[in-house]
Scaffold this motif. Structure first.
Motif, PDB file in Angstrom:
ATOM      1  N   SER A  13       5.346  52.031  27.489  1.00  0.00           N
ATOM      2  CA  SER A  13       6.807  52.032  27.536  1.00  0.00           C
ATOM      3  C   SER A  13       7.392  53.392  27.887  1.00  0.00           C
ATOM      4  CB  SER A  13       7.372  51.573  26.180  1.00  0.00           C
ATOM      5  OG  SER A  13       7.045  50.216  25.944  1.00  0.00           O
ATOM      6  N   GLY A  14       6.583  54.409  28.016  1.00  0.00           N
ATOM      7  CA  GLY A  14       7.090  55.741  28.295  1.00  0.00           C
ATOM      8  C   GLY A  14       7.070  56.122  29.750  1.00  0.00           C
ATOM      9  N   GLY A  15       7.331  55.182  30.634  1.00  0.00           N
ATOM     10  CA  GLY A  15       7.388  55.478  32.060  1.00  0.00           C
ATOM     11  C   GLY A  15       6.156  55.077  32.836  1.00  0.00           C
ATOM     12  N   ALA A  16       5.188  54.435  32.181  1.00  0.00           N
ATOM     13  CA  ALA A  16       3.968  54.001  32.863  1.00  0.00           C
ATOM     14  C   ALA A  16       4.207  52.666  33.568  1.00  0.00           C
ATOM     15  CB  ALA A  16       2.831  53.880  31.864  1.00  0.00           C
ATOM     16  N   THR A  17       3.157  52.168  34.219  1.00  0.00           N
ATOM     17  CA  THR A  17       3.203  50.848  34.831  1.00  0.00           C
ATOM     18  C   THR A  17       2.359  49.886  34.009  1.00  0.00           C
ATOM     19  OG1 THR A  17       1.274  51.278  36.246  1.00  0.00           O
ATOM     20  CG2 THR A  17       3.454  51.860  37.132  1.00  0.00           C
ATOM     21  N   VAL A  18       2.586  48.602  34.216  1.00  0.00           N
ATOM     22  CA  VAL A  18       1.802  47.558  33.560  1.00  0.00           C
ATOM     23  C   VAL A  18       1.508  46.490  34.600  1.00  0.00           C
ATOM     24  CG1 VAL A  18       1.656  45.908  31.654  1.00  0.00           C
ATOM     25  CG2 VAL A  18       3.032  47.987  31.398  1.00  0.00           C
ATOM     26  N   VAL A  19       0.285  45.980  34.606  1.00  0.00           N
ATOM     27  CA  VAL A  19      -0.048  44.952  35.581  1.00  0.00           C
ATOM     28  C   VAL A  19       0.898  43.767  35.420  1.00  0.00           C
ATOM     29  CG1 VAL A  19      -1.769  43.707  34.171  1.00  0.00           C
ATOM     30  CG2 VAL A  19      -1.980  43.733  36.671  1.00  0.00           C
ATOM     31  N   ALA A  20       1.365  43.239  36.539  1.00  0.00           N
ATOM     32  CA  ALA A  20       2.363  42.170  36.516  1.00  0.00           C
ATOM     33  C   ALA A  20       1.760  40.850  36.067  1.00  0.00           C
ATOM     34  CB  ALA A  20       2.969  41.999  37.910  1.00  0.00           C
ATOM     35  N   ALA A  21       2.593  40.031  35.449  1.00  0.00           N
ATOM     36  CA  ALA A  21       2.193  38.647  35.218  1.00  0.00           C
ATOM     37  C   ALA A  21       1.838  38.004  36.555  1.00  0.00           C
ATOM     38  CB  ALA A  21       3.327  37.880  34.560  1.00  0.00           C
ATOM     39  N   TYR A  22       0.755  37.248  36.561  1.00  0.00           N
ATOM     40  CA  TYR A  22       0.208  36.533  37.713  1.00  0.00           C
ATOM     41  C   TYR A  22      -0.602  37.433  38.655  1.00  0.00           C
ATOM     42  CZ  TYR A  22       3.780  33.275  36.070  1.00  0.00           C
ATOM     43  OH  TYR A  22       4.561  32.475  35.286  1.00  0.00           O
ATOM     44  N   SER A  23      -0.695  38.729  38.380  1.00  0.00           N
ATOM     45  CA  SER A  23      -1.496  39.595  39.249  1.00  0.00           C
ATOM     46  C   SER A  23      -2.981  39.373  39.008  1.00  0.00           C
ATOM     47  CB  SER A  23      -1.167  41.067  38.991  1.00  0.00           C
ATOM     48  OG  SER A  23      -2.072  41.917  39.701  1.00  0.00           O
ATOM     49  N   PRO A  24      -3.779  39.323  40.091  1.00  0.00           N
ATOM     50  CA  PRO A  24      -5.238  39.341  39.926  1.00  0.00           C
ATOM     51  C   PRO A  24      -5.701  40.707  39.424  1.00  0.00           C
ATOM     52  CG  PRO A  24      -4.586  38.522  42.105  1.00  0.00           C
ATOM     53  CD  PRO A  24      -3.387  39.155  41.495  1.00  0.00           C
ATOM     54  N   ARG A  25      -6.958  40.768  38.971  1.00  0.00           N
ATOM     55  CA  ARG A  25      -7.568  42.016  38.543  1.00  0.00           C
ATOM     56  C   ARG A  25      -8.904  42.199  39.273  1.00  0.00           C
ATOM     57  NH1 ARG A  25      -5.394  44.108  33.807  1.00  0.00           N
ATOM     58  NH2 ARG A  25      -6.214  46.039  34.734  1.00  0.00           N
ATOM     59  N   THR A  26      -9.290  43.454  39.477  1.00  0.00           N
ATOM     60  CA  THR A  26     -10.544  43.751  40.191  1.00  0.00           C
ATOM     61  C   THR A  26     -11.705  43.712  39.209  1.00  0.00           C
ATOM     62  OG1 THR A  26     -10.070  46.115  39.923  1.00  0.00           O
ATOM     63  CG2 THR A  26      -9.489  45.102  42.033  1.00  0.00           C
ATOM     64  N   ARG A  27     -11.966  42.533  38.699  1.00  0.00           N
ATOM     65  CA  ARG A  27     -13.048  42.326  37.744  1.00  0.00           C
ATOM     66  C   ARG A  27     -13.862  41.105  38.170  1.00  0.00           C
ATOM     67  NH1 ARG A  27     -12.583  45.050  32.851  1.00  0.00           N
ATOM     68  NH2 ARG A  27     -10.778  46.460  32.787  1.00  0.00           N
ATOM     69  N   PRO A  28     -15.088  40.982  37.682  1.00  0.00           N
ATOM     70  CA  PRO A  28     -15.911  39.834  38.078  1.00  0.00           C
ATOM     71  C   PRO A  28     -15.168  38.514  37.902  1.00  0.00           C
ATOM     72  CG  PRO A  28     -17.233  41.397  36.839  1.00  0.00           C
ATOM     73  CD  PRO A  28     -15.820  41.898  36.782  1.00  0.00           C
ATOM     74  N   GLY A  29     -15.198  37.682  38.939  1.00  0.00           N
ATOM     75  CA  GLY A  29     -14.509  36.406  38.899  1.00  0.00           C
ATOM     76  C   GLY A  29     -13.030  36.477  39.240  1.00  0.00           C
ATOM     77  N   VAL A  30     -12.498  37.667  39.424  1.00  0.00           N
ATOM     78  CA  VAL A  30     -11.082  37.912  39.749  1.00  0.00           C
ATOM     79  C   VAL A  30     -10.160  37.169  38.784  1.00  0.00           C
ATOM     80  CG1 VAL A  30      -9.484  38.298  41.656  1.00  0.00           C
ATOM     81  CG2 VAL A  30     -11.878  37.854  42.152  1.00  0.00           C
ATOM     82  N   PRO A  31     -10.160  37.570  37.515  1.00  0.00           N
ATOM     83  CA  PRO A  31      -9.218  36.976  36.569  1.00  0.00           C
ATOM     84  C   PRO A  31      -7.789  37.364  36.901  1.00  0.00           C
ATOM     85  CG  PRO A  31     -10.323  38.851  35.571  1.00  0.00           C
ATOM     86  CD  PRO A  31     -10.987  38.625  36.907  1.00  0.00           C
TER      87      PRO A  31
END
Length: 318
Positions: free
Chosen positions: A226-244
């Motif tokens: 909450s202090g000015g950082a970013t957060v991965v968006a809802a519905y965004s894929p992730r670079t992890r096995p299986g692309v969760p």
């Protein structure tokens, strides 16, 4: 044109190399990424619109990397905004993903993860405060669920409500929508206080210890987003096995899901015509004054951890 370079066009964007593997362990192709993002565009675009955007891309044969500065070869029609980055001491041109055309262009650049800022372009008022629930080592998602319920109780005790989603990794994100008069520093302070209150409800489950070595197998309630950082968006894929995928979950369903349930192969079908993140998000709320005041008495975790790390290093040298 060779099959490797075979292209197709959508919304005026040429898409190339669609049958290449996305990355090692993805069990997905670039086409799977493009198709998924295109299928959920009406849900993800509202989460990205007018927000400075950081991306995680994966080039063939390379490790994933974070990209903030829009490359010079980006088309003129890609919206962008320029902001000063204190960490790199320079102006950074961030993309703004406001439409399908831009989303498809980013997907064609192999942008897998979408991390928007919590403030809209040219605003100093965050739209949400966020707690990032980070599990201890190992497969500990049930522990994260228990910690999320502590956060929900702390919110309710403060007269607040939030929505929860999987992080797309092993944790959870709790989002609390904010009244548009809330400043960044007040939101950051309130998030620190919320984490501390949740920890006090059951310190055997959750911790606010920033240094990993101090967490003792507990779930870390990270208030620093909450202090000015970013957060991965809802519905965004992730670079992890299986692309969760980072996926909205109702509070009642937390015990019946795992992060692996939601991937670029399954998420679109699970959504059907719904937009659960929008539907489950409460109305914007005004933060209680006592929550903000308590937060200002709590040291900023990264700063406190830096000083503590230096102190421990000095002690080891003696």
């Amino acid at each position: 044109m060779s099959p490797e370079r075979a292209a197709e066009s959508r919304a005026g964007v040429e898409l190339t190399n669609l049958d290449q593997p996305l990355f090692d362990g993805a069990d997905a192709t670039k086409r799977d990424l493009v198709d998924y993002l295109d299928a959920v565009r009406d849900r993800i675009l509202p989460e990205l619109r007018d927000r400075p955007l950081s991306l995680i891309r994966v080039r063939p044969g390379q490790q994933p990397f974070m990209q903030k500065n829009l490359p010079s070869y980006a088309p003129d029609w890609v919206p962008r905004t320029t902001m000063w980055a204190e960490s790199s001491r320079r102006e950074v041109s961030y993309p703004l993903c406001n439409d399908r055309r831009t989303l498809l262009w980013l997907a064609n650049q192999r942008a897998v993860e979408y991390h928007p800022a919590l403030v809209r372009d040219r605003s100093t008022h965050p739209t949400h405060m966020v707690l990032d629930l980070d599990p201890p080592a190992g497969d500990a998602f049930p522990h994260v669920v228990r910690a999320a319920r502590l956060v929900r109780q702390a919110l309710a005790d403060a007269g607040l409500a939030g929505a929860v989603k999987t992080s797309g990794a092993k944790g959870l994100h709790v989002f609390v929508p904010l009244d548009d008069r809330t400043g960044i520093e007040d939101a950051a302070a309130a998030t620190r206080a919320l984490a501390a209150r949740a920890e006090r409800i059951d310190p055997d489950i959750a911790t606010t210890a920033f240094l990993r070595e101090d967490r003792n197998g507990k779930v870390f309630l990270d208030p620093t987003r909450s202090g000015g950082a970013t957060v991965v968006a809802a519905y965004s894929p992730r670079t992890r096995p299986g692309v969760p995928v980072s996926f909205p979950v109702t509070w009642d369903d937390l015990d019946r899901v795992t992060p692996a349930d939601f991937t670029i192969h399954t998420a679109a079908a699970l959504l059907a015509d719904a937009d659960p993140w929008h539907e489950q998000m409460p109305e914007p709320q005004l933060l209680p004054a006592d929550l903000i005041e308590e937060g200002y008495t709590i040291p900023i975790p990264r700063v406190q951890a830096m000083h503590e790390g230096k102190r421990r290093a000095r002690a080891r040298r003696k």
